[in-house]
Scaffold this motif. Structure first.
Motif, PDB file in Angstrom:
ATOM      1  N   SER A   1     -26.822  28.574  -5.334  1.00 21.63           N
ATOM      2  CA  SER A   1     -25.401  28.886  -5.691  1.00 21.63           C
ATOM      3  C   SER A   1     -25.568  30.407  -6.340  1.00 21.63           C
ATOM      4  CB  SER A   1     -25.193  27.948  -7.095  1.00 21.63           C
ATOM      5  OG  SER A   1     -24.057  28.364  -7.773  1.00 21.63           O
ATOM      6  N   PHE A   2     -24.350  30.960  -6.112  1.00 19.50           N
ATOM      7  CA  PHE A   2     -24.264  32.498  -6.538  1.00 19.50           C
ATOM      8  C   PHE A   2     -23.098  32.396  -7.646  1.00 19.50           C
ATOM      9  CE2 PHE A   2     -21.656  32.599  -2.794  1.00 19.50           C
ATOM     10  CZ  PHE A   2     -20.462  33.416  -3.332  1.00 19.50           C
ATOM     11  N   ASN A   3     -23.166  33.661  -8.240  1.00 16.74           N
ATOM     12  CA  ASN A   3     -22.265  34.047  -9.212  1.00 16.74           C
ATOM     13  C   ASN A   3     -22.109  35.631  -9.462  1.00 16.74           C
ATOM     14  OD1 ASN A   3     -20.177  33.606 -11.186  1.00 16.74           O
ATOM     15  ND2 ASN A   3     -21.522  33.503 -12.897  1.00 16.74           N
ATOM     16  N   ILE A   4     -20.866  36.237  -9.443  1.00 21.47           N
ATOM     17  CA  ILE A   4     -21.126  37.660  -9.407  1.00 21.47           C
ATOM     18  C   ILE A   4     -20.156  38.026 -10.692  1.00 21.47           C
ATOM     19  CG2 ILE A   4     -19.813  39.617  -8.083  1.00 21.47           C
ATOM     20  CD1 ILE A   4     -20.266  38.156  -5.642  1.00 21.47           C
ATOM     21  N   LYS A   5     -20.453  38.893 -11.464  1.00 25.71           N
ATOM     22  CA  LYS A   5     -20.121  39.555 -12.592  1.00 25.71           C
ATOM     23  C   LYS A   5     -19.969  41.031 -12.558  1.00 25.71           C
ATOM     24  CE  LYS A   5     -22.033  35.826 -15.451  1.00 25.71           C
ATOM     25  NZ  LYS A   5     -22.809  35.482 -16.773  1.00 25.71           N
TER      26      LYS A   5
ATOM     27  N   ARG B   1     -11.438  43.938 -15.558  1.00 18.05           N
ATOM     28  CA  ARG B   1     -10.041  44.089 -15.255  1.00 18.05           C
ATOM     29  C   ARG B   1      -9.725  45.173 -14.418  1.00 18.05           C
ATOM     30  NH1 ARG B   1      -8.259  45.922 -21.314  1.00 18.05           N
ATOM     31  NH2 ARG B   1     -10.168  46.967 -21.181  1.00 18.05           N
ATOM     32  N   ARG B   2     -10.601  45.961 -13.742  1.00 17.96           N
ATOM     33  CA  ARG B   2     -10.450  46.830 -12.857  1.00 17.96           C
ATOM     34  C   ARG B   2     -10.810  45.951 -11.298  1.00 17.96           C
ATOM     35  NH1 ARG B   2     -11.250  52.244 -14.189  1.00 17.96           N
ATOM     36  NH2 ARG B   2      -9.895  52.524 -15.796  1.00 17.96           N
ATOM     37  N   TYR B   3     -11.190  45.130 -11.453  1.00 22.58           N
ATOM     38  CA  TYR B   3     -11.661  44.505  -9.832  1.00 22.58           C
ATOM     39  C   TYR B   3     -11.204  42.968  -9.565  1.00 22.58           C
ATOM     40  CZ  TYR B   3     -15.076  48.280 -10.118  1.00 22.58           C
ATOM     41  OH  TYR B   3     -15.586  49.557 -10.154  1.00 22.58           O
ATOM     42  N   CYS B   4     -10.920  42.854  -8.342  1.00 24.53           N
ATOM     43  CA  CYS B   4     -10.988  41.501  -8.045  1.00 24.53           C
ATOM     44  C   CYS B   4     -11.712  41.122  -6.954  1.00 24.53           C
ATOM     45  CB  CYS B   4      -9.352  41.399  -7.303  1.00 24.53           C
ATOM     46  SG  CYS B   4      -8.736  39.656  -6.876  1.00 24.53           S
ATOM     47  N   VAL B   5     -12.375  40.029  -7.148  1.00 26.31           N
ATOM     48  CA  VAL B   5     -13.460  39.486  -6.491  1.00 26.31           C
ATOM     49  C   VAL B   5     -13.299  38.316  -5.590  1.00 26.31           C
ATOM     50  CG1 VAL B   5     -16.250  39.345  -6.344  1.00 26.31           C
ATOM     51  CG2 VAL B   5     -15.077  40.889  -7.810  1.00 26.31           C
ATOM     52  N   ARG B   6     -13.470  38.378  -4.419  1.00 30.97           N
ATOM     53  CA  ARG B   6     -13.270  37.105  -3.495  1.00 30.97           C
ATOM     54  C   ARG B   6     -14.308  36.893  -2.483  1.00 30.97           C
ATOM     55  NH1 ARG B   6     -10.656  36.521  -7.328  1.00 30.97           N
ATOM     56  NH2 ARG B   6      -8.553  35.941  -7.568  1.00 30.97           N
ATOM     57  N   PRO B   7     -14.978  35.722  -2.656  1.00 30.35           N
ATOM     58  CA  PRO B   7     -15.298  34.887  -3.632  1.00 30.35           C
ATOM     59  C   PRO B   7     -16.011  35.376  -4.718  1.00 30.35           C
ATOM     60  CG  PRO B   7     -16.529  34.063  -1.750  1.00 30.35           C
ATOM     61  CD  PRO B   7     -15.939  35.398  -1.414  1.00 30.35           C
ATOM     62  N   ASN B   8     -15.849  34.868  -5.962  1.00 31.28           N
ATOM     63  CA  ASN B   8     -16.866  35.410  -6.926  1.00 31.28           C
ATOM     64  C   ASN B   8     -17.821  34.471  -7.376  1.00 31.28           C
ATOM     65  OD1 ASN B   8     -15.182  33.595  -8.472  1.00 31.28           O
ATOM     66  ND2 ASN B   8     -14.326  34.834  -9.588  1.00 31.28           N
TER      67      ASN B   8
ATOM     68  N   PHE C   1     -21.919  45.881 -11.137  1.00 31.05           N
ATOM     69  CA  PHE C   1     -22.078  44.400 -10.927  1.00 31.05           C
ATOM     70  C   PHE C   1     -23.202  43.814 -11.020  1.00 31.05           C
ATOM     71  CE2 PHE C   1     -18.021  45.817  -9.194  1.00 31.05           C
ATOM     72  CZ  PHE C   1     -17.147  44.520  -9.096  1.00 31.05           C
ATOM     73  N   MET C   2     -23.346  42.324 -11.000  1.00 33.77           N
ATOM     74  CA  MET C   2     -24.570  41.728 -11.043  1.00 33.77           C
ATOM     75  C   MET C   2     -24.292  40.455 -10.200  1.00 33.77           C
ATOM     76  SD  MET C   2     -27.202  40.533 -13.916  1.00 33.77           S
ATOM     77  CE  MET C   2     -25.902  39.551 -14.875  1.00 33.77           C
ATOM     78  N   VAL C   3     -25.185  40.204  -9.139  1.00 34.57           N
ATOM     79  CA  VAL C   3     -25.069  39.096  -8.509  1.00 34.57           C
ATOM     80  C   VAL C   3     -26.102  38.057  -8.862  1.00 34.57           C
ATOM     81  CG1 VAL C   3     -25.458  38.000  -6.124  1.00 34.57           C
ATOM     82  CG2 VAL C   3     -24.433  40.056  -6.264  1.00 34.57           C
TER      83      VAL C   3
END
Length: 325
Positions: free
Chosen positions: A173-177, A182-189, A220-222
């Protein structure tokens, strides 16, 4: 313009100490005292809101009152080699009475009347414990591995792609932070990856006024973790996961300006003649200066007051941001 001295007595005065291990919530207490004969409103801010829970984070103190503030550091993977630059600021202002709308008070307050005290956060690892465990090696293959590049101009959305691959025989499972959500839109996060699966992540930088002279520190951090099966409640998994089992990879953001285009435009020069040019001075209860335009001397008193209020509000917001850097 110098700020007034802090009327509140704050203990500890310069730093908040948090003692590990940091696998559970760690609390540090801050004591505020009002030794004056005035009624004081306070609020507490931090540079890293996602890491802390503060109770109470604002309030009103009558003369000789004491308030104990609990600053709760949320669990995280402590790295003794990393330099943490977490800061807090206690702001306060004198108010006429205790029965008052706090939000309205802060919005209408003169920036010059706000008292503030800054505190650094210090993380301590107990000497009788084993060293903080190192992070697990990342099982995901991440491309690019260390940075995300965004190519201007930045007047529209600019997208950079991140490719995640799972070369292992495990379900992950992954999660991106990001430090600037507010500056970015991440798909999928976030998501789940079975063995040998690839996922392309679109990181969309929202339009903004790019300044080539400004240093942008977006990161960013994955994060990833091994899970027992694909059909699982992700939210529950991340809440229950052992911090030491979480794998993470950090990436920096790089902004590029195309060489075949003219340099990023600087801010427009002010066409209005403004007196005074850089600051507004206030004496007592009367405002000693007003913004004026050279082309219309018939500006109403009401409009002038509105302009002053907007300028003071903007000044307050900018000053607050600079204080927390």
């Amino acid at each position: 313009m110098s700020k007034p001295d802090q009327l509140l007595a704050i203990k500890p005065p310069t730093e908040l100490r948090f003692r590990g291990p940091f696998t559970d919530v760690v609390t540090s207490e801050l004591t505020l005292s009002n030794p004056s004969d005035k009624i004081i409103c306070f609020k507490i801010q931090t540079t890293t809101q996602s890491r802390y829970c503060v109770r109470p984070k604002s309030g009103i103190m009558i003369p000789n009152q004491n308030v104990t503030v609990s600053v709760m550091l949320q669990p995280f993977h402590f790295d003794p080699n990393e330099k943490y630059n977490h800061k807090f600021m206690v702001q306060s202002i004198v108010i006429p009475k205790a029965d008052i709308d706090l939000e309205a008070v802060w919005k209408a307050s003169d920036i010059a009347a706000i008292m503030d005290t800054k505190l650094n956060c210090v993380f301590e690892w107990p000497a009788n414990l084993a060293p903080a465990p190192a992070s697990q090696d990342q099982l995901l293959a991440i491309k690019p591995p260390t940075e995300l590049r965004f190519r201007g101009p930045f007047t529209d959305v600019v997208t950079s792609e991140l490719t995640l691959s799972n070369p292992s025989d495990k379900i992950i499972s992954f999660n991106i932070k990001t430090t600037t959500p507010r500056r970015y839109c991440v798909r999928p996060n976030s998501g789940i990856m079975i063995p040998n699966q690839n996922v392309t992540v679109s990181v969309m930088l929202q339009p903004f006024d790019f300044d080539p002279n400004e240093k942008y520190n977006h990161k960013f951090m994955v994060q990833s973790i091994v899970i027992p099966k694909a059909d699982i409640d992700l939210e529950a998994v991340w809440k229950a996961s052992d911090i030491a089992a979480i794998m993470d990879t950090k990436l920096k953001c790089v902004f590029e300006w195309p060489s075949n285009q003219t340099p990023a435009p600087a801010s427009q020069d002010q066409l209005l003649a403004i007196k005074p040019p850089t600051e507004l001075r206030f004496r007592g209860k009367q405002k000693s200066t007003a913004l004026t335009t050279p082309t219309d001397t018939r500006t109403s008193t009401t409009a002038t007051r509105r302009t002053l209020k907007a300028a003071a509000s903007l000044h307050y917001e900018l000053a607050g941001q600079n204080d927390l850097k």
